[in-house]
Write a protein that holds these residues in place. Structure first.
Motif, short mmCIF file in Angstrom:
data_model
loop_
_atom_site.label_atom_id
_atom_site.label_comp_id
_atom_site.label_asym_id
_atom_site.label_seq_id
_atom_site.Cartn_x
_atom_site.Cartn_y
_atom_site.Cartn_z
N PRO A 61 0.82 -1.17 0.04
CA PRO A 61 0.11 -0.11 0.00
C PRO A 61 0.73 1.21 -0.02
CG PRO A 61 -0.08 -1.14 2.11
CD PRO A 61 0.44 -2.34 1.31
N GLN A 62 0.43 2.19 -0.83
CA GLN A 62 0.80 3.52 -0.85
C GLN A 62 -0.26 4.52 -0.22
OE1 GLN A 62 4.09 4.37 -1.85
NE2 GLN A 62 4.24 1.96 -1.98
N LYS A 63 -1.52 4.31 -0.29
CA LYS A 63 -2.53 4.93 0.16
C LYS A 63 -3.56 4.24 0.55
CE LYS A 63 -4.21 5.98 -4.72
NZ LYS A 63 -3.27 5.02 -5.44
N THR A 64 -4.69 4.86 1.02
CA THR A 64 -5.96 4.11 1.52
C THR A 64 -6.91 4.87 0.70
OG1 THR A 64 -5.06 3.51 3.65
CG2 THR A 64 -7.60 3.39 3.35
N ASP A 119 -4.51 -0.10 0.13
CA ASP A 119 -5.35 -0.48 1.10
C ASP A 119 -6.70 0.14 0.57
OD1 ASP A 119 -3.62 -1.65 2.79
OD2 ASP A 119 -3.49 0.07 4.06
N LEU A 120 -7.96 -0.63 1.01
CA LEU A 120 -9.24 -0.01 0.83
C LEU A 120 -10.01 -0.33 2.32
CD1 LEU A 120 -10.18 -2.37 -2.06
CD2 LEU A 120 -9.81 0.02 -2.34
N LEU A 121 -10.70 0.90 2.48
CA LEU A 121 -11.42 0.99 3.79
C LEU A 121 -13.06 1.17 3.54
CD1 LEU A 121 -11.48 1.05 6.90
CD2 LEU A 121 -11.60 3.58 6.49
N PHE A 122 -13.76 0.07 3.63
CA PHE A 122 -15.38 0.05 3.73
C PHE A 122 -16.00 0.64 5.00
CE2 PHE A 122 -13.60 -2.51 0.21
CZ PHE A 122 -14.43 -2.47 -0.75
N PRO A 148 -8.70 7.28 5.40
CA PRO A 148 -8.48 7.16 3.94
C PRO A 148 -7.80 8.54 3.33
CG PRO A 148 -10.82 7.43 4.41
CD PRO A 148 -10.26 7.20 5.50
N ASP A 149 -7.14 8.34 2.12
CA ASP A 149 -6.80 9.40 1.61
C ASP A 149 -7.53 10.11 0.55
OD1 ASP A 149 -3.59 9.25 2.25
OD2 ASP A 149 -3.95 7.47 1.82
N MET A 150 -8.59 9.16 0.15
CA MET A 150 -9.46 9.62 -0.76
C MET A 150 -10.98 8.86 -0.40
SD MET A 150 -9.07 8.15 -4.49
CE MET A 150 -10.81 8.28 -4.95
N ILE A 151 -12.04 9.41 -0.87
CA ILE A 151 -13.13 8.63 -0.36
C ILE A 151 -14.27 8.83 -1.46
CG2 ILE A 151 -14.14 10.38 1.12
CD1 ILE A 151 -14.93 8.15 3.08
N VAL A 152 -15.16 7.88 -1.74
CA VAL A 152 -16.06 7.68 -2.79
C VAL A 152 -17.45 7.20 -2.16
CG1 VAL A 152 -17.00 6.77 -4.83
CG2 VAL A 152 -14.45 7.21 -4.50
N LEU A 329 -16.41 14.53 2.89
CA LEU A 329 -15.79 15.15 2.13
C LEU A 329 -15.29 16.42 2.56
CD1 LEU A 329 -18.30 14.88 -0.92
CD2 LEU A 329 -15.96 13.51 -0.50
N ALA A 330 -15.52 17.03 3.66
CA ALA A 330 -15.04 18.36 3.97
C ALA A 330 -13.80 18.22 4.64
CB ALA A 330 -16.01 18.84 5.07
N GLU A 331 -13.43 16.62 4.84
CA GLU A 331 -11.92 16.74 5.43
C GLU A 331 -11.19 15.71 4.51
OE1 GLU A 331 -11.91 15.38 9.65
OE2 GLU A 331 -13.59 16.44 10.04
N ILE A 332 -11.90 14.64 3.81
CA ILE A 332 -11.17 13.89 2.83
C ILE A 332 -11.52 14.14 1.27
CG2 ILE A 332 -10.79 11.42 2.47
CD1 ILE A 332 -11.82 10.92 5.06
#
Length: 377
Positions: A61-64, A119-122, A148-152, A329-332
């Motif tokens: 992993p380089q990011k989550t 890494d993935l975070l559900f 996480p470093d980004m979120i969807v 989304l305000a923080e990530i």
């Protein structure tokens, strides 16, 4: 017998057991039971209140990358007549969170068997419909450790056909706030109004004055909505009401407009107190921050979706709907998108019937998207 995919079957199971915010006990147990059936070598599972975090450890992993699905239902009596309709009287998955969960489980299942580099975070989030689970979930120790470093996230859209993704860079959903105003005066006999302070009249005057706020106190180039959806007051036809309650909602396209609207509401209510010699109390209830999509990530996401077979991408307009995913989304950095499910009835309708073909198509699309994002150098 109808042949359905495993994740459509899961959706139908979840549809039977809708639960209100922070009461999703059966839902949490159902999700945990399924998650524990998956290969556990790379999974880390933690619960938070009635929600769940599931981390899929990457190969290098380089990011989550985070993915959020909301899990609560609404206090609506279902009228679909489906064989798998709600078994909880007065509660329904009328916003499609059963679809959201089944899609998340489908994507999680794939990566539990086929991990990617990152890494993935559900995140299975409770209480989206109220009182709001995203903000306290963001403040949890688990999120601080696994941030996480980004979120969807996605939300079903009954008005779009299956195979449609709709989103846009920047503002997607509005800032929202509930609004409750209680007025307390002096009751009395209907034949002697001069000896009482009529809170029904005060409430009616207040409603009219509140409608002037958008017209005269909000920048015409901005946008806001104040809706009073319920008024309650009095006890019987020949008694002057000593109490009245207004219930409504505020929607704005900017945080600044929300603050300005609330200041003006408070000033008008103070005037009602003086004019009608009464006491007033304001409660803003649940407040949701705007959903603001990261422009670069969203543009990249839309290009990927446009190139994906069978997906039709629409650049939609912002909407006055609210979603507490905005706090994440305000923080990530991240994005939310609409997923077409082609239902004749809209969100929060007692007859909402999403086209279940959207479930497996969304799973396949998100697997490809996260594989692409999570294996990038």
């Amino acid at each position: 017998m109808e042949a359905i995919s495993p994740f459509v079957a899961i959706r139908r199971d979840l549809h039977k057991i809708p639960e209100l915010g922070f009461q999703e006990f059966k839902t949490q147990q159902y999700l945990l039971h399924y998650i524990r059936s998956l290969p556990q070598e790379r999974l880390q599972v933690r619960t938070w209140k009635t929600g769940i975090f599931v981390k899929v450890n990457g190969t290098s992993p380089q990011k989550t990358i985070g993915y959020r699905a909301d899990i609560d239902g609404l206090p609506i009596r279902e009228e679909t007549g489906l064989p798998y309709r709600s078994e909880h009287e007065g509660c329904m998955h009328a916003c499609g969170h059963d679809v959201h969960m089944s899609i998340a489980l489908g994507v999680l299942t794939h990566f539990a068997h086929h991990p990617i580099q990152d890494d993935l975070l559900f995140i299975f989030q409770p209480a989206e419909e109220g009182p709001g689970g995203a903000k306290p979930m963001m403040e949890s120790d688990i999120m601080q450790e696994w941030r996480p470093d980004m979120i969807v996230a996605l939300h079903i859209a009954p008005e779009y056909p299956v195979g449609t993704i709709a989103t846009k860079e920047g503002l997607l959903f509005a800032n929202t706030s509930e609004l409750f105003i209680d007025l307390k005066g002096k009751g009395g006999h209907a034949a002697s109004p001069h000896l009482a302070n009529d809170m029904v009249v005060a409430a009616c005057t207040l409603v009219v004055q509140l409608q002037s706020i958008v017209a005269r106190n909000v920048d015409p180039l901005d946008s806001a909505v104040i809706t009073i959806g319920k008024i309650a007051g009095g006890t019987v036809q020949n008694v002057i009401a000593e109490h009245a309650r207004l219930e409504g909602t505020i929607r704005t396209l900017s945080p600044a407009a929300m603050e300005a609207v609330k200041r003006r509401i408070e000033a008008i209510v103070r005037g009602i107190e003086v004019a009608y010699e009464c006491e007033a109390a304001i409660d803003y209830g649940a407040m949701y921050y705007q959903v603001y999509n990261d422009p670069a990530l969203t543009a990249e996401f839309m290009r990927f979706a446009e190139a994906h077979p069978g997906m039709n991408v629409i650049r939609c307009k912002e909407a006055m709907t609210g979603e507490d995913f905005g706090y994440m989304l305000a923080e990530i950095p991240g994005l939310m998108f609409w997923l077409g499910v082609d239902s004749p009835h809209g969100l929060h309708h007692a007859k909402l019937t999403p086209n279940e073909e959207a479930i497996d198509r969304a799973i396949a699309f998100l697997i490809d998207y996260f594989s692409w994002k999570g294996n990038a150098e």
